[in-house]
Design an enzyme around this catalytic site. Structure first.
Site, PDB file in Angstrom:
ATOM      1  N   LYS A   1      58.857  13.668 -10.871  1.00  0.00           N
ATOM      2  CA  LYS A   1      58.124  12.715 -10.026  1.00  0.00           C
ATOM      3  C   LYS A   1      58.893  11.398  -9.895  1.00  0.00           C
ATOM      4  O   LYS A   1      59.089  10.881  -8.800  1.00  0.00           O
ATOM      5  CB  LYS A   1      56.720  12.423 -10.602  1.00  0.00           C
ATOM      6  CG  LYS A   1      55.838  13.661 -10.755  1.00  0.00           C
ATOM      7  CD  LYS A   1      54.449  13.319 -11.284  1.00  0.00           C
ATOM      8  CE  LYS A   1      54.428  12.738 -12.676  1.00  0.00           C
ATOM      9  NZ  LYS A   1      54.906  13.665 -13.739  1.00  0.00           N
TER      10      LYS A   1
ATOM     11  N   ARG B   1      45.490  11.152 -12.395  1.00  0.00           N
ATOM     12  CA  ARG B   1      45.698  12.325 -13.238  1.00  0.00           C
ATOM     13  C   ARG B   1      44.451  12.784 -13.962  1.00  0.00           C
ATOM     14  O   ARG B   1      44.546  13.555 -14.925  1.00  0.00           O
ATOM     15  CB  ARG B   1      46.890  12.150 -14.171  1.00  0.00           C
ATOM     16  CG  ARG B   1      46.877  10.963 -15.033  1.00  0.00           C
ATOM     17  CD  ARG B   1      48.281  10.483 -15.277  1.00  0.00           C
ATOM     18  NE  ARG B   1      49.041  11.183 -16.263  1.00  0.00           N
ATOM     19  CZ  ARG B   1      50.367  11.018 -16.398  1.00  0.00           C
ATOM     20  NH1 ARG B   1      51.046  10.241 -15.586  1.00  0.00           N
ATOM     21  NH2 ARG B   1      50.999  11.623 -17.328  1.00  0.00           N
TER      22      ARG B   1
ATOM     23  N   ARG C   1      65.870  13.824 -21.485  1.00  0.00           N
ATOM     24  CA  ARG C   1      65.850  12.664 -20.560  1.00  0.00           C
ATOM     25  C   ARG C   1      66.355  11.401 -21.247  1.00  0.00           C
ATOM     26  O   ARG C   1      66.073  11.148 -22.408  1.00  0.00           O
ATOM     27  CB  ARG C   1      64.436  12.424 -20.053  1.00  0.00           C
ATOM     28  CG  ARG C   1      64.331  11.108 -19.254  1.00  0.00           C
ATOM     29  CD  ARG C   1      63.065  10.993 -18.483  1.00  0.00           C
ATOM     30  NE  ARG C   1      61.892  11.204 -19.302  1.00  0.00           N
ATOM     31  CZ  ARG C   1      60.679  11.369 -18.797  1.00  0.00           C
ATOM     32  NH1 ARG C   1      60.491  11.333 -17.494  1.00  0.00           N
ATOM     33  NH2 ARG C   1      59.662  11.566 -19.597  1.00  0.00           N
TER      34      ARG C   1
ATOM     35  N   ARG D   1      62.770   7.702 -24.208  1.00  0.00           N
ATOM     36  CA  ARG D   1      61.371   7.252 -24.257  1.00  0.00           C
ATOM     37  C   ARG D   1      60.725   7.724 -25.557  1.00  0.00           C
ATOM     38  O   ARG D   1      60.949   8.839 -25.991  1.00  0.00           O
ATOM     39  CB  ARG D   1      60.596   7.823 -23.060  1.00  0.00           C
ATOM     40  CG  ARG D   1      60.588   6.902 -21.864  1.00  0.00           C
ATOM     41  CD  ARG D   1      60.029   7.522 -20.616  1.00  0.00           C
ATOM     42  NE  ARG D   1      58.735   8.180 -20.755  1.00  0.00           N
ATOM     43  CZ  ARG D   1      58.054   8.701 -19.737  1.00  0.00           C
ATOM     44  NH1 ARG D   1      58.553   8.638 -18.510  1.00  0.00           N
ATOM     45  NH2 ARG D   1      56.900   9.277 -19.930  1.00  0.00           N
TER      46      ARG D   1
ATOM     47  N   ARG E   1      51.470  16.066 -24.433  1.00  0.00           N
ATOM     48  CA  ARG E   1      51.405  15.627 -23.025  1.00  0.00           C
ATOM     49  C   ARG E   1      51.224  16.825 -22.091  1.00  0.00           C
ATOM     50  O   ARG E   1      50.483  16.748 -21.110  1.00  0.00           O
ATOM     51  CB  ARG E   1      52.678  14.866 -22.654  1.00  0.00           C
ATOM     52  CG  ARG E   1      52.707  13.471 -23.267  1.00  0.00           C
ATOM     53  CD  ARG E   1      54.095  12.872 -23.223  1.00  0.00           C
ATOM     54  NE  ARG E   1      54.604  12.747 -21.866  1.00  0.00           N
ATOM     55  CZ  ARG E   1      55.907  12.645 -21.583  1.00  0.00           C
ATOM     56  NH1 ARG E   1      56.809  12.657 -22.547  1.00  0.00           N
ATOM     57  NH2 ARG E   1      56.281  12.516 -20.333  1.00  0.00           N
TER      58      ARG E   1
HETATM   59  P1  AP5 Z   1      61.414  12.612 -14.266  1.00  0.00           P
HETATM   60  O1  AP5 Z   1      61.735  12.370 -12.834  1.00  0.00           O
HETATM   61  O2  AP5 Z   1      61.541  11.485 -15.205  1.00  0.00           O
HETATM   62  O3  AP5 Z   1      60.007  13.368 -14.410  1.00  0.00           O
HETATM   63  P2  AP5 Z   1      58.509  12.828 -14.230  1.00  0.00           P
HETATM   64  O4  AP5 Z   1      57.772  13.854 -13.471  1.00  0.00           O
HETATM   65  O5  AP5 Z   1      58.522  11.439 -13.711  1.00  0.00           O
HETATM   66  O6  AP5 Z   1      58.041  12.905 -15.746  1.00  0.00           O
HETATM   67  P3  AP5 Z   1      57.287  11.827 -16.635  1.00  0.00           P
HETATM   68  O7  AP5 Z   1      57.530  12.235 -18.063  1.00  0.00           O
HETATM   69  O8  AP5 Z   1      57.651  10.447 -16.272  1.00  0.00           O
HETATM   70  O9  AP5 Z   1      55.842  12.123 -16.284  1.00  0.00           O
HETATM   71  P4  AP5 Z   1      54.601  11.712 -17.080  1.00  0.00           P
HETATM   72  O10 AP5 Z   1      53.596  11.949 -16.074  1.00  0.00           O
HETATM   73  O11 AP5 Z   1      54.405  12.410 -18.363  1.00  0.00           O
HETATM   74  O12 AP5 Z   1      54.926  10.223 -17.582  1.00  0.00           O
HETATM   75  P5  AP5 Z   1      54.387   8.840 -17.055  1.00  0.00           P
HETATM   76  O13 AP5 Z   1      55.451   7.862 -17.261  1.00  0.00           O
HETATM   77  O14 AP5 Z   1      53.780   8.991 -15.736  1.00  0.00           O
HETATM   78  O15 AP5 Z   1      62.385  13.824 -14.739  1.00  0.00           O
HETATM   79  C1  AP5 Z   1      62.334  14.326 -16.066  1.00  0.00           C
HETATM   80  C2  AP5 Z   1      63.744  14.738 -16.500  1.00  0.00           C
HETATM   81  O16 AP5 Z   1      64.182  15.853 -15.713  1.00  0.00           O
HETATM   82  C3  AP5 Z   1      64.823  13.664 -16.291  1.00  0.00           C
HETATM   83  O17 AP5 Z   1      65.718  13.717 -17.331  1.00  0.00           O
HETATM   84  C4  AP5 Z   1      65.482  14.046 -14.960  1.00  0.00           C
HETATM   85  O18 AP5 Z   1      66.832  13.616 -14.897  1.00  0.00           O
HETATM   86  C5  AP5 Z   1      65.365  15.550 -14.998  1.00  0.00           C
HETATM   87  N1  AP5 Z   1      65.206  16.154 -13.659  1.00  0.00           N
HETATM   88  C6  AP5 Z   1      64.461  15.665 -12.618  1.00  0.00           C
HETATM   89  N2  AP5 Z   1      64.525  16.505 -11.561  1.00  0.00           N
HETATM   90  C7  AP5 Z   1      65.310  17.540 -11.942  1.00  0.00           C
HETATM   91  C8  AP5 Z   1      65.758  18.736 -11.273  1.00  0.00           C
HETATM   92  N3  AP5 Z   1      65.378  19.018 -10.015  1.00  0.00           N
HETATM   93  N4  AP5 Z   1      66.545  19.576 -11.971  1.00  0.00           N
HETATM   94  C9  AP5 Z   1      66.933  19.299 -13.263  1.00  0.00           C
HETATM   95  N5  AP5 Z   1      66.538  18.201 -13.932  1.00  0.00           N
HETATM   96  C10 AP5 Z   1      65.737  17.320 -13.280  1.00  0.00           C
HETATM   97  O19 AP5 Z   1      53.204   8.558 -18.095  1.00  0.00           O
HETATM   98  C11 AP5 Z   1      53.475   8.275 -19.445  1.00  0.00           C
HETATM   99  C12 AP5 Z   1      52.178   8.037 -20.205  1.00  0.00           C
HETATM  100  O20 AP5 Z   1      51.496   6.884 -19.655  1.00  0.00           O
HETATM  101  C13 AP5 Z   1      51.144   9.172 -20.128  1.00  0.00           C
HETATM  102  O21 AP5 Z   1      51.384  10.160 -21.117  1.00  0.00           O
HETATM  103  C14 AP5 Z   1      49.841   8.390 -20.369  1.00  0.00           C
HETATM  104  O22 AP5 Z   1      49.673   8.102 -21.741  1.00  0.00           O
HETATM  105  C15 AP5 Z   1      50.097   7.086 -19.636  1.00  0.00           C
HETATM  106  N6  AP5 Z   1      49.639   7.170 -18.220  1.00  0.00           N
HETATM  107  C16 AP5 Z   1      50.417   7.077 -17.099  1.00  0.00           C
HETATM  108  N7  AP5 Z   1      49.680   7.217 -15.985  1.00  0.00           N
HETATM  109  C17 AP5 Z   1      48.398   7.403 -16.407  1.00  0.00           C
HETATM  110  C18 AP5 Z   1      47.173   7.635 -15.720  1.00  0.00           C
HETATM  111  N8  AP5 Z   1      47.108   7.710 -14.377  1.00  0.00           N
HETATM  112  N9  AP5 Z   1      46.057   7.769 -16.479  1.00  0.00           N
HETATM  113  C19 AP5 Z   1      46.084   7.687 -17.808  1.00  0.00           C
HETATM  114  N10 AP5 Z   1      47.215   7.499 -18.524  1.00  0.00           N
HETATM  115  C20 AP5 Z   1      48.374   7.352 -17.823  1.00  0.00           C
HETATM  116 MG    MG Z   2      57.941   9.552 -14.493  1.00  0.00          MG
END
Ligand code: AP5
Ligand code: MG
Ligand code: ZN
Length: 217
Positions: A13, A88, A127, A160, A171
């Protein structure tokens, strides 16, 4: 265009959002990035968010909906936005619908990036992120030119806290239980597009573009 990016942790994402916003010229709104900024600024919001994030749990809806309400009401969101990591839970999705209604607008598309579970663990544990500009890398799939140094700004790369294997597992469970139901929620509204996220980064971008009616290939 008002867009939601949906998908499990590690689906890509953030990676795709960084590319998409340069083409669509809308703000990238990531609740995860907002919480991480609050943590590094040592705010009360940051302290509260960290206690949930470290366990791989979701921050309570009331907190998350509050920060999104404030952010989406800002003038740079009038023409559109790209939401990454929000909503989410079903209550968050319903709160977003009411907010859109109050603003006399609606979402244009929900882009669901789908990746098999076993690929996600590799992606998350490998990552690395830039401490300075937030650019996302992967040790194998998207490595920087120089080890541990950001290509974009020369900043230091870090892992991270929630990308350690034990937290990653909770997660992914939280995603299945609380976020996956949003797929059928948006399918019923007729705005869901599911894209195969298990392909090279530029192929995923091209398909996301196609779903939005843009030709980026
Ligand atoms: P990346 O692009 O970083 O993936 P992502 O989908 O953004 O994954 P996140 O871990 O950021 O999602 P998340 O939803 O768990 O975390 P968030 O920060 O939102 O890619 C991942 C890896 O793969 C990278 O190394 C990249 O290089 C690689 N990659 C990408 N595309 C690729 C491809 N096509 N092929 C190969 N490799 C690839 O949330 C974190 C925390 O915050 C949550 O756990 C929660 O506690 C809190 N939080 C955030 N939003 C909310 C909400 N709305 N409600 C409640 N709590 C929330
Ligand atoms: Mg992300
Ligand atoms: Zn950087």
């Amino acid at each position: 265009m008002k867009i939601v990016l949906l998908g499990p942790p590690g689906a890509g994402k953030g990676t795709q959002a960084d590319i998409l916003v340069k083409r669509l010229l809308v703000p990238h709104i990531s609740t995860g990035d907002m919480f991480r900024a609050a943590i590094s600024n040592g705010t009360e919001l940051g302290k509260e968010a960290k206690s949930y994030m470290d366990k791989g749990q979701l921050v309570p809806d009331i907190v998350t909906v509050g920060i999104i309400k404030d952010r989406i009401s800002m003038s740079d969101c009038r023409e559109g936005f790209l939401l990454d990591g929000f909503p989410r839970t079903l209550p968050q999705a319903e709160a977003l619908d009411s907010l859109m209604e109050e603003m006399s607008t609606s979402l244009d598309a929900v882009l669901n990036i789908s990746v098999p579970l076993d690929r996600l663990i590799d992606r998350l544990t490998g990552r690395r992120m830039c401490r300075n500009c937030g650019t996302i890398y992967h040790l194998l799939y998207n490595a920087p030119e120089v080890e541990n140094v950001c290509d974009a700004c020369g900043g230091e790369l870090y892992q991270r806290d929630d990308d350690k294997e034990a937290t990653v597992k909770s997660r992914l469970e939280v995603y299945e239980a609380q976020t996956a139901p949003l797929i059928s929620y948006y399918e019923q509204k007729g705005i869901l597009h599911t894209i195969n996220g298990d392909q090279p980064i530029n192929a995923v971008t091209a398909q996301l573009g196609e779903a939005l009616g843009e030709n980026w290939s």
